[in-house]
Design an enzyme around this catalytic site. Structure first.
Site, PDB file in Angstrom:
ATOM      1  CD  GLU A 823      -2.959   1.118   2.180  1.00 29.03           C
ATOM      2  OE1 GLU A 823      -3.159  -0.065   2.735  1.00 29.03           O
ATOM      3  OE2 GLU A 823      -3.603   2.045   2.620  1.00 29.03           O
ATOM      4  NE  ARG A 901      -9.786  -0.419   9.823  1.00 26.65           N
ATOM      5  CZ  ARG A 901     -11.253  -0.675   9.199  1.00 26.65           C
ATOM      6  NH1 ARG A 901     -11.869  -1.650   9.966  1.00 26.65           N
ATOM      7  NH2 ARG A 901     -11.672   0.112   8.810  1.00 26.65           N
ATOM      8  CD  GLU A1282      -8.587  -4.889   5.992  1.00 27.35           C
ATOM      9  OE1 GLU A1282      -7.442  -4.636   6.520  1.00 27.35           O
ATOM     10  OE2 GLU A1282      -9.800  -4.122   5.713  1.00 27.35           O
TER      11      GLU A1282
END
Ligand SMILES: Cc1cc2nc3c(=O)[nH]c(=O)nc-3n(C[C@H](O)[C@H](O)[C@H](O)COP(=O)(O)OP(=O)(O)OC[C@H]3O[C@@H](n4cnc5c(N)ncnc54)[C@H](O)[C@@H]3O)c2cc1C
Ligand code: FES
Ligand code: FES
Length: 1350
Positions: A823, A901, A1282
């Site tokens: 990423e 998160r 995920e």
């Protein structure tokens, strides 16, 4: 005519020219005039022959991506040999008169697929496809030797292959169709096909027709006909049968000369002349030394074809093996002997076979020689301990004669040293028959069972006075306990003449604890564990011998039934599986594939090697290669950089440093990084510069020649060090809800605890690659990058080059896996490569080696969680105060979003009325950690599962009960004030309980635990709730561009990238449904920044939702434009309407856009919606642990996952299984070791173990929750990438449950700490018993450990 003796003299003294190397590749004859002895077959295939189907995954024989089949004619006995090998280790020069078959040679999409290729694709066994050619070739080689294998053969064939995407189940399922037992009925079986999913059900059962259990139909497969295989080239057969195969050969390279002697005499003469020369047979040791340890061997001798070195002779005393016999051959001979001889004679052979079962993979065993294993003298050799206790005799030869030496503790003289003289070679080894009254056992304990090196390896032999239990001779040999394989002589001597009983055991253990002690700083670490193992393994031997003595009728103590399982030898069971999903509604249009389990659109190309990955792009004519210069210090000032030696290296074009960056040297997600280090380095692996040269080899050699002087500064390596130094990045995030004080006051009990979770390496099979091609004009640059984030790559490159983004084109065809690792961190490489290409105005390429990739690009953040939890007597949790610390490394990168998160998932699936979570990002001197599937979510949830388990243990209740009690209910609110609507947790939970038969399993496990002292079973059922959306609101957008061409074909482009997850396949399904045309009319070529701009990274599981909606939007626009033509000609075809529209000058291109509505959470006010919706799932796992070794078996897992209305159940189940297996690696296996100075010690598959085929739960059930439409995403689907990963925590907590049962035996009750991963070491250490008590750990702080927990 030249005699061989004359030739020998010429070889070593006068000859300067090379011989011709003749071999065949896929039936084509190759005559190589100047083969370089340092070139591997893999490099030759890929670079010289352009056969890029064979992949490079590790270059160390550890992943199998490079598997090819070699075939050779053997004169004695006359036969053709076919065997799988690792092309990355096979020296090109070893291939004289060998036929090489690569994945391209057995079939292709254009020509005809081989059934091995077709079946892996159609059974959904290929996701990113990077491992696929290697797996195909392992299977192919198996079938060439055995057209009717059984499942055990198939599993053995895959011991040397890794896959990071699929979770292996579909590969085995697909290949089961080749097996005798599982052989396919071709769809004619009574209940559908005999093969489907191992349960005999092909379609939905009669009572549940809407429930489907088949993801492929074996009846569709082409039949396998072994007679149709390609034949051994007749010309090669003639050449082999003629003189040429045995003639001596000489090949000269830049640094190494390869000499293949024709006879033993010639070999001995050469060894006498070149005493430092290496003998290379399998090259599985020498190859590693040259590639990774910078060893240069000027002369290499290849004795592989010398008859005496390959001979196997059965003598009166035993079997004599020539030193060049391969391990596979030795195994076959010993197996035969075991079958034909009386058992008492073959005790040693059986012990060797036991070691061979877990010795590397088949590709290695097929080439690695016995002599290589002995002469490498590795302290963790698995065979040397057996050879030592068995009293094997070695015959050594030099040109003047031979001598025999006993393989005892005098043979190994130091680390990798033996008594063999430089001019001598090892000719053969005599492996003796065992005697009556002799018992031999061998043990290997490694982090992973398959293809792994030992932590401790051992062999033990006891000889008894006839008819008694009195020890006459005892040998205990251990590897992994010293720089050499050792004999525990003191202990053995003490026990001589003693009776085999309890007293002997006690004395043996206390003596071994003393004799097998290790320095607490010993290399390899795990000191306490290794010491304990020496005792535990002896105990296993003790029990085994006791049993055997009793069987002989001696009145020794009986092994009690609860101890029996400690003597069992592990034999894997063939896994079976079930997959359940909702069938598409009756009446769905036949062309509409939404909801159907269609195959990944590239799968067939992946299986044939035709799919093009970044490094498969053919070489440009004037292309150069780049190698990175990286820091060897974790924290230091750079005093000087000396490139003079590097610049003198052959092929070097230039070196680049910070001053060579034309634009800005500042880079990174948070602009806190540099393209090249500027004055200071802040981690080992920090990029300081680069060398560009005419080839990879030249660039890498030159990079190693750069000399850098540092002034070292104190590094911060671990989370604990960062906490002590208060080294944190800002901001320190917090979420608070309810009244903490009141909550804790209300609680009946308050408990504090902590857990550390290790990081994880992405281990995408394809490492990071960039190819940068500068254009002539206006500063344009085209880049092929293996990147999940083309737009970030584009903007980072533009900034470094000092050009606007519109000059930089980034193209991504596909990746060999990403998992978050490609990423943001791919930019560290792509920016450097672009700077080099820009400076030299020539194409520049770099594909990181596996060790570089692991060193430089970071991984999942290690986390440390500390908590205080308040709960009622009922088990209801009323207050929670939790702090998270992540090891973020030397830059911010994505750490903040990851920590956020973690906080958003701190309560996992449980309603906690009063809660506070804080997150600290530790600034350390490790390479920056980054995104990894789950993105902080698993870390947050792992801590939650730990405190809920603690609560249960402290109340003496079952964790399942406490979990269920606290589970969220519909309409309840999260700590960040998001109301949960459409909650399916309870449905998933109930279905999982019933599908897993939880209650029966629990009762069975409890019974098992009562009946077994040294093996324990454990169960756990664990839920997950995963928030879907990027937490950075602006990223929740996507674009698409759709062109309809005049022939009706559709070119679709969208902002997402394909890394194996099947995104392109799903997007084609979406476009096909919206446009009302078959999928075959829609094509996706690649992702590129000049078709869809400003794309968000393909991440956060949201790509299908975002890009799917954008594709839908674009297609609907086009559909609207076509509507008048459809109305005008309702009976017309798609092509008619398109043509009519074209002639009417209608724009047949449209872009689409989507942004997720109503998103945006504010940490300051704890308000706003963080997520669009949630994906839910529940898993139940059952394990069995060996309390003595810490090894565990994954017995069963049942997963129920809510993915809404699945767009493609095959892909979604693939994501569930692949994610689960990656989580299983995270929580039970994968460990990154860092030195206290911050040096990563685990840099390849040899030392870092991801799950292998054998780690799949023996029974795996995956069920997609039915009737669960999700109104928030495309066609009622849900994100799946995920969320399932965390479900593997069920395995961790099942292990913890089993450990708890073991601790109860030692009267240890209540909560206890088990950090993640639950490695064999941690499991063993936690199962405290009499053996662990004898090996207490050294006092922390009194020594410098080999590795530290970061
Ligand atoms: C992926 C992988 C997994 C592995 N797994 C295991 C494992 O599970 N257990 C284990 O014990 N090992 C393991 N190894 C180590 C290795 O495979 C073995 O040591 C192997 O047996 C070496 O044999 P070779 O023919 O490849 O050796 P080579 O690399 O060809 O040679 C090794 C050394 O032996 C010397 N040598 C070879 N033959 C002779 C001879 N006749 N006389 C004198 N010197 C000689 C050579 O000079 C050289 O120094 C593994 C290696 C790899 C790459
Ligand atoms: S690349 Fe050869 S085994 Fe990994
Ligand atoms: S499909 Fe196996 S590594 Fe990706």
């Amino acid at each position: 005519m030249e005699t061989s003796r004359n030739r020998t003299m010429a070889d070593s003294q006068n000859r300067t020219g090379s011989d011709e190397l003749i071999f065949f590749v896929n039936g084509r004859k190759i005559v190589e005039k100047n083969p370089d002895p340092e070139t591997t077959l893999l490099t030759y295939l890929r670079r010289k022959l352009g056969l890029t189907g064979t992949k490079l995954g590790c270059a160390e024989g550890g992943c199998g991506a490079c598997t090819v089949m070699l075939s050779r004619y053997q004169a004695e006995p006359q036969q053709l040999l076919h065997y799988a090998v690792n092309a990355c280790l096979a020296p090109l020069c070893s291939l004289h008169l060998v036929a090489v078959t690569t994945v391209e040679g057995i079939g292709s999409v254009a020509r005809k697929l081989h059934p091995v290729q077709e079946r892996i694709a159609r059974s959904h066994g290929s996701q990113c496809g990077f491992c696929t050619p290697g797996i195909v070739m392992s299977m192919y080689a198996l079938l060439r030797n055995n057209p009717t294998p059984n499942m055990a053969d198939v599993e053995e064939a895959f011991q040397g292959n890794l896959c990071r995407c699929t979770g292996y189940r579909p590969i085995l399922e697909g290949y089961k169709t080749f097996t005798v037992k599982g052989g396919c009925c071709g769809g004619k079986g009574q209940n559908g096909c005999c093969m489907t999913n191992g349960n005999g059900a092909f379609q939905g059962s009669k009572d549940k027709p809407e429930e489907a259990t088949s993801l492929f139909n074996p009846a569709d497969f082409e039949p396998y006909d072994p007679t149709q295989e390609v034949i051994f080239p007749p010309e090669l057969m003639n050449l082999s049968k003629g003189q040429r195969s045995s003639r001596s050969l000489c090949f000269h390279g830049d640094r190494t000369t390869w000499l293949q002697p024709e006879s033993l005499d010639e070999l001995l003469l050469l060894k006498w002349k070149h005493p430092d020369a290496r003998l290379v047979v399998g090259n599985t040791e020498v190859g590693i030394e040259v590639k990774f340890k910078n060893m240069v061997y000027p002369v290499v001798l290849a004795p592989g074809f010398i008859a005496e070195l390959n001979a196997v002779t059965h003598t009166e005393d035993g079997v004599v093996f020539g030193a060049a016999c391969t391990l596979s051959h030795m195994g076959a001979v010993l197996k035969e002997a075991v079958q034909s001889l009386p058992p008492h004679q073959t005790q040693v052979f059986q012990a060797i076979l036991e070691q061979l079962r877990w010795f590397a993979g088949q590709q290695i065993r097929n080439v690695a020689a016995i002599g290589g294993n002995i002469m490498t003298a590795s302290p963790i050799s698995d065979l040397n301990p057996v050879f030592m206790v068995a009293g094997c005799k070695l015959t050594l030869r030099d040109k003047d004669g031979s001598r025999e030496v006993q393989m005892d503790d005098g043979f190994f003289t130091g680390y990798r040293k033996t008594t063999v003289r430089p001019q001598e070679i090892l000719l053969s080894i005599l492996i003796p028959y065992s005697k009556k009254c002799q018992f031999v056992s061998a043990f290997k304990q490694s982090p992973r069972r398959e293809d792994d090196i030992s932590i401790v390896t051992a062999a033990m032999s006891a000889i008894f006075s006839p008819g008694t239990d009195i020890v006459k001779d005892l040998r205990l040999s251990y590897g992994g306990m010293a720089p050499v394989t050792v004999l525990a002589k003191k202990t053995a001597n003490r026990l001589l003449g003693r009776q085999w009983g309890e007293e002997l055991l006690q004395e043996a253990c206390s003596s071994l604890a003393e004799e097998m002690s290790l320095d607490p700083s010993a290399p390899g670490g795990m000191v306490t564990y290794r010491q304990t193992l020496t005792l535990s393994l002896f105990y296993k031997f003790y029990l085994t011998v006791l049993q055997k003595l009793r069987l002989q009728g001696l009145s020794v103590q009986e092994v009690s039934s609860e101890c029996l399982s400690a003597t069992e030898i592990y034999h894997p069971e063939t896994p079976s599986s079930v997959q359940v999903y909702q069938a598409v509604p009756e009446g769905q249009n036949q062309d509409d594939m939404v909801g159907c389990p269609i195959m990944h659109l590239s799968a067939l190309k992946q299986a044939t090697g035709e799919a093009v990955y970044c490094d498969d792009v053919p070489l440009y004519e004037n292309e150069l290669y780049l190698a990175l210069i990286t820091s060897t210090k974790a924290h230091a000032r750079i005093l000087s950089v000396d490139v003079s030696a590097a610049e003198r290296c052959p092929g070097v074009v230039c070196c680049l440093f910070a001053s060579d960056v034309p634009g800005s040297n500042v880079t990174g997600v948070r602009q806190d990084e540099t393209v090249f280090a500027d004055g200071q380095v802040t981690c080992v692996g920090h990029i300081i510069g680069a060398v560009v040269a005419d080839s990879q080899l030249h660039a890498q050699r030159a990079a190693k020649a750069v000399r850098i002087q540092y002034e070292e500064l104190k590094p911060i390596v671990t989370i604990q060090e960062a906490i002590a130094a208060q080294s944190f990045y800002e901001p320190i995030r917090a979420i608070q809800n309810g009244d903490m004080e009141a909550g804790f006051k209300q609680a009946d009990h308050i408990l504090e605890g902590e857990i550390h979770m290790g990081g994880q390496e992405h281990f995408y099979l394809e490492t990071n690659v960039t190819l940068a091609v500068p254009r002539e004009e206006d500063g344009e640059m085209e880049l092929f990058i293996s990147s999940q984030s083309p737009s970030d790559s584009q903007s980072f490159v533009a900034k470094a080059l000092g050009v606007p983004a519109n000059r930089v084109l980034v193209r991504v065809k596909r990746m060999g896996g990403g998992f978050g690792g490609k990423e943001s961190r791919t930019t560290v490489l792509s920016t450097v490569v672009a700077v080099a290409a820009n400076r030299l105005k020539r194409p520049v390429r770099c594909m990181l080696d596996r060790d570089e990739d692991m060193l430089i690009t970071g991984g999942r953040h290690p986390f440390y969680g500390k908590y205080k939890v308040g709960f009622l007597q009922s088990g209801k949790v009323v207050a929670l105060d939790v702090s998270f610390y992540s090891n973020s490394g030397n830059s911010m990168d994505l750490s903040q979003a990851i920590m956020e998160r973690a906080l958003f998932h701190m309560e996992n699936s449980y309603r906690i009325p009063n809660v506070r979570g804080q997150g600290f990002m530790c600034r350390t001197n490790l390479p920056s950690n980054t995104a990894f599937r789950g993105f902080g979510g698993p870390q947050g949830m792992m801590v939650a599962e730990n405190w809920i388990t603690d609560v249960a243990h402290s109340l003496g209740r079952s964790p399942e009960e406490v979990r269920r009690l606290n589970l969220y209910l519909e309409g309840e609110s999260t700590p960040y004030n998001q109301i949960l609507h459409g909650l399916t947790l309870d449905r998933c939970w109930d279905e999982c309980l019933s599908r897993s038969e939880y209650e029966q399993r629990r009762a069975a496990a409890d019974l098992f635990n009562r009946q077994n002292r040294w093996t324990k079973q454990g169960l756990a059922i664990v839920p997950t709730k995963f928030g879907i959306s990027f937490t950075a609101t602006f990223l929740n957008q996507a674009g698409a561009l759709v062109h309809i061409y005049r022939d009706g074909s559709v070119l679709l482009t969208h902002g997402g990238t394909e890394m194996g997850q099947g995104l392109h396949t799903k997007m084609v399904q979406v476009a096909s449904r919206v446009l009302g045309i078959p999928c075959s009319k829609v094509f996706i070529s690649e992702t590129s920044t000049n078709t869809v701009a400003n794309t968000s990274p393909t991440a956060a599981s949201a790509s299908t939702d975002l890009n799917g909606a954008a594709v839908q939007n674009a297609c609907e626009t086009l559909l609207k434009r076509l509507e008048p033509f459809k109305t005008k000609n309702p009976k017309g075809s798609w092509e008619d309407w398109v043509n009519a529209a074209y002639f009417d000058r209608v724009n047949l291109s449209a872009n689409g856009f989507y942004k997720t509505p109503d998103l945006g959470y504010d940490f300051d006010t704890n308000s706003g919606r963080a997520f669009n919706y949630y994906s839910y799932g529940v898993a139940c796992s059952e394990v069995e642990i060996d309390c003595l070794t810490g090894a565990h078996k994954n017995l069963r897992t049942t997963i129920v996952m809510d993915v809404g209305h699945s767009l493609n159940p095959a892909i979604d189940i693939g994501q569930v299984e692949g994610g689960f297996m990656q989580g299983l690696g995270l929580f039970t296996l994968e460990e990154l070791h860092y030195s206290p100075q911050g040096v990563l010690l685990t840099r390849g598959p040899g030392s870092y173990k991801i799950p292998a085929f054998g780690d799949i739960p023996t029974q795996l059930t995956v069920s997609l929750l039915r009737d669960s439409p999700n109104e928030k995403a495309i066609f009622a689907s849900k994100a799946v990438g995920e969320p399932p990963l965390f479900l593997a925590a069920s395995v961790f907590y099942a292990i913890k449950d089993a450990v708890r049962a073991a601790r109860v035996e030692s009267q240890m009750m209540g909560p206890f700490r088990l950090d993640s991963p639950a490695s064999a070491e941690r499991i063993r250490n936690a199962c405290c018993d009499q053996f662990t008590k004898l090996c207490p750990p050294a006092e922390p702080g009194t020594f410098t450990p080999w590795s530290v927990r970061v």
